[in-house]
Design a protein around this motif. Structure first.
Motif, PDB file in Angstrom:
ATOM      1  N   UNK A   1       0.119   0.475  12.541  1.00  0.00           N
ATOM      2  CA  UNK A   1       0.102   0.791  11.113  1.00  0.00           C
ATOM      3  C   UNK A   1      -0.008  -0.514  10.324  1.00  0.00           C
ATOM      4  N   UNK A   2      -0.866  -0.483   9.339  1.00  0.00           N
ATOM      5  CA  UNK A   2      -1.098  -1.668   8.505  1.00  0.00           C
ATOM      6  C   UNK A   2      -0.819  -1.317   7.054  1.00  0.00           C
ATOM      7  N   UNK A   3      -0.180  -2.253   6.342  1.00  0.00           N
ATOM      8  CA  UNK A   3       0.053  -2.032   4.916  1.00  0.00           C
ATOM      9  C   UNK A   3      -1.233  -2.243   4.131  1.00  0.00           C
ATOM     10  N   UNK A   4      -2.024  -3.199   4.620  1.00  0.00           N
ATOM     11  CA  UNK A   4      -3.210  -3.590   3.847  1.00  0.00           C
ATOM     12  C   UNK A   4      -4.380  -3.908   4.780  1.00  0.00           C
ATOM     13  N   UNK A   5      -5.576  -3.437   4.401  1.00  0.00           N
ATOM     14  CA  UNK A   5      -6.800  -3.807   5.126  1.00  0.00           C
ATOM     15  C   UNK A   5      -7.660  -4.617   4.163  1.00  0.00           C
ATOM     16  N   UNK A   6      -8.051  -5.802   4.614  1.00  0.00           N
ATOM     17  CA  UNK A   6      -8.970  -6.625   3.810  1.00  0.00           C
ATOM     18  C   UNK A   6     -10.293  -6.608   4.558  1.00  0.00           C
ATOM     19  N   UNK A   7     -11.278  -5.942   3.990  1.00  0.00           N
ATOM     20  CA  UNK A   7     -12.510  -5.734   4.758  1.00  0.00           C
ATOM     21  C   UNK A   7     -13.762  -6.233   4.064  1.00  0.00           C
ATOM     22  N   UNK A   8     -14.680  -6.735   4.906  1.00  0.00           N
ATOM     23  CA  UNK A   8     -16.006  -7.090   4.437  1.00  0.00           C
ATOM     24  C   UNK A   8     -16.740  -5.780   4.132  1.00  0.00           C
TER      25      UNK A   8
ATOM     26  N   UNK B   1      -2.521   3.219   3.211  1.00  0.00           N
ATOM     27  CA  UNK B   1      -2.926   1.826   3.447  1.00  0.00           C
ATOM     28  C   UNK B   1      -3.744   1.311   2.266  1.00  0.00           C
ATOM     29  N   UNK B   2      -3.385   0.152   1.764  1.00  0.00           N
ATOM     30  CA  UNK B   2      -4.140  -0.444   0.658  1.00  0.00           C
ATOM     31  C   UNK B   2      -5.407  -1.102   1.175  1.00  0.00           C
ATOM     32  N   UNK B   3      -6.421  -1.180   0.327  1.00  0.00           N
ATOM     33  CA  UNK B   3      -7.678  -1.815   0.756  1.00  0.00           C
ATOM     34  C   UNK B   3      -8.140  -2.832  -0.288  1.00  0.00           C
ATOM     35  N   UNK B   4      -8.495  -4.008   0.220  1.00  0.00           N
ATOM     36  CA  UNK B   4      -9.132  -5.037  -0.613  1.00  0.00           C
ATOM     37  C   UNK B   4     -10.468  -5.336   0.047  1.00  0.00           C
ATOM     38  N   UNK B   5     -11.482  -5.556  -0.768  1.00  0.00           N
ATOM     39  CA  UNK B   5     -12.816  -5.760  -0.234  1.00  0.00           C
ATOM     40  C   UNK B   5     -13.228  -7.233  -0.334  1.00  0.00           C
ATOM     41  N   UNK B   6     -13.838  -7.737   0.746  1.00  0.00           N
ATOM     42  CA  UNK B   6     -14.407  -9.093   0.693  1.00  0.00           C
ATOM     43  C   UNK B   6     -15.903  -8.891   0.552  1.00  0.00           C
TER      44      UNK B   6
ATOM     45  N   UNK C   1      -0.530  -9.343  -4.529  1.00  0.00           N
ATOM     46  CA  UNK C   1      -0.683  -8.311  -5.574  1.00  0.00           C
ATOM     47  C   UNK C   1      -0.987  -6.944  -4.932  1.00  0.00           C
ATOM     48  N   UNK C   2      -1.883  -6.964  -3.914  1.00  0.00           N
ATOM     49  CA  UNK C   2      -2.263  -5.700  -3.280  1.00  0.00           C
ATOM     50  C   UNK C   2      -1.079  -5.071  -2.564  1.00  0.00           C
ATOM     51  N   UNK C   3      -0.270  -5.895  -1.887  1.00  0.00           N
ATOM     52  CA  UNK C   3       0.890  -5.341  -1.179  1.00  0.00           C
ATOM     53  C   UNK C   3       1.924  -4.804  -2.168  1.00  0.00           C
ATOM     54  N   UNK C   4       2.042  -5.452  -3.323  1.00  0.00           N
ATOM     55  CA  UNK C   4       2.964  -4.938  -4.345  1.00  0.00           C
ATOM     56  C   UNK C   4       2.476  -3.575  -4.836  1.00  0.00           C
TER      57      UNK C   4
END
Ligand code: FES
Length: 288
Positions: free
Chosen positions: A46-53, A75-80, A116-119
């Motif tokens: 389990x992941x709190x956050x995925x940072x993906x291309x 799960x939160x997502x941030x995009x690269x 910020x994303x994890x918050x």
């Protein structure tokens, strides 16, 4: 705030450099060089956050985000992205991403966005401040009236968010859920818009809001020490962002566009340049 982060990028070097930056900050970091591999890893852990291309061969980032929304909605997502085109970001935003990192990005930007994303993930999971309930209850009638008056209008979301923030002072997750229900929108869409625009805030602000710049120019001139001194002066611990009497709130920003004045602190509308940590208590006192 620590958390588990999965970096997804077909370039191994990107994964390794994210690991190097985030691991010393206390995050547990793993990497996947394809969206398929990421899906397997999310299914098995389990992941709190995925940072993906976004741009990856076979299965791309948008497809991965869609899959995460369905299989692991918490799960939160941030995009690269090296190509922050309107279209790709629009698709990703519609899927409820929290933020995006334009390539190439600085270590500080990666740390700030991850924090910020994890918050945001934590807040969306309903771990809200107990005071929030009281705030929302007291203004619920006004909030409902605003939603009602916009319910049938196209493009209602941003004006409703602005008006509700005007009433309550901030947009906590519980209010985002009320707005989503009232406007018949997915909560993820409301949350994505609130996270994306800097003029929306999910946290309450004090009577005086103190912004400390931690951008590179300020950081190298002891901004972290200034931040610590302000926290001490206001009696705030690491996690707290507002004083108990709600007189002061504190936030960190990446750059205030005044690097020549570094290190910079802004209290309400007043800009302080070349701030000396020793003088911080004196400056704060003026706002009592
Ligand atoms: S880095 Fe602080 S104002 Fe630019």
């Amino acid at each position: 705030m620590a958390g588990s982060v999965l970096i997804v990028d077909d370039e191994d070097v990107v994964i390794r450099s994210c690991e190097r930056i985030l691991a010393p900050e206390g995050y547990s970091v793993q990497g996947a060089t394809s969206a398929r591999r990421a899906m397997e890893m999310i299914e098995n852990g389990s992941f709190d956050l995925v940072i993906t291309d976004l741009k990856m061969p076979e299965v791309d980032g948008i497809e991965l985000i869609r899959w995460i929304r369905e299989k692991s909605p918490g799960t939160g997502v941030v995009v690269i992205t090296g190509y922050p085109s309107q279209e790709s970001i629009k698709d990703a935003l519609e899927l409820g991403i929290i933020d995006y990192l334009p390539k190439p990005f600085s270590p500080q930007l990666l740390v700030d966005i991850t924090e910020k994303a994890l918050a945001a993930v934590k807040a969306a999971m309903g771990k809200e401040r107990p005071e929030e309930e009281g705030d929302v209850e007291a203004k619920l009638k006004d909030i409902t009236e605003v939603i009602e008056s916009y319910r049938t209008r196209p493009g209602a979301l941003i004006p409703v968010l602005q008006k509700v923030q005007g009433i309550l002072g901030y947009l906590p997750p519980s209010v985002q859920r009320i707005i989503a229900k009232g406007l018949n929108l997915p909560v993820s869409e409301v949350h994505a818009v609130v996270s994306f625009y800097s003029f929306f805030t999910m946290k309450p602000k004090g009577k005086h809001n103190v912004r400390v710049c931690l951008g590179t120019a300020c950081y190298v001139k002891r901004a972290a020490e200034i931040l610590q001194k302000i926290r001490e002066t206001l009696g705030l611990d690491e996690e707290e962002e507002i004083t108990k009497d709600r007189k002061f709130s504190i936030e960190t920003v990446r750059c205030l566009g005044a690097c020549g004045l570094a290190p910079v602190v802004v209290i309400d509308q007043d800009i302080y340049g070349s701030v000396d940590p020793v003088k911080v208590p004196e400056t704060i006192k003026q706002y009592n």
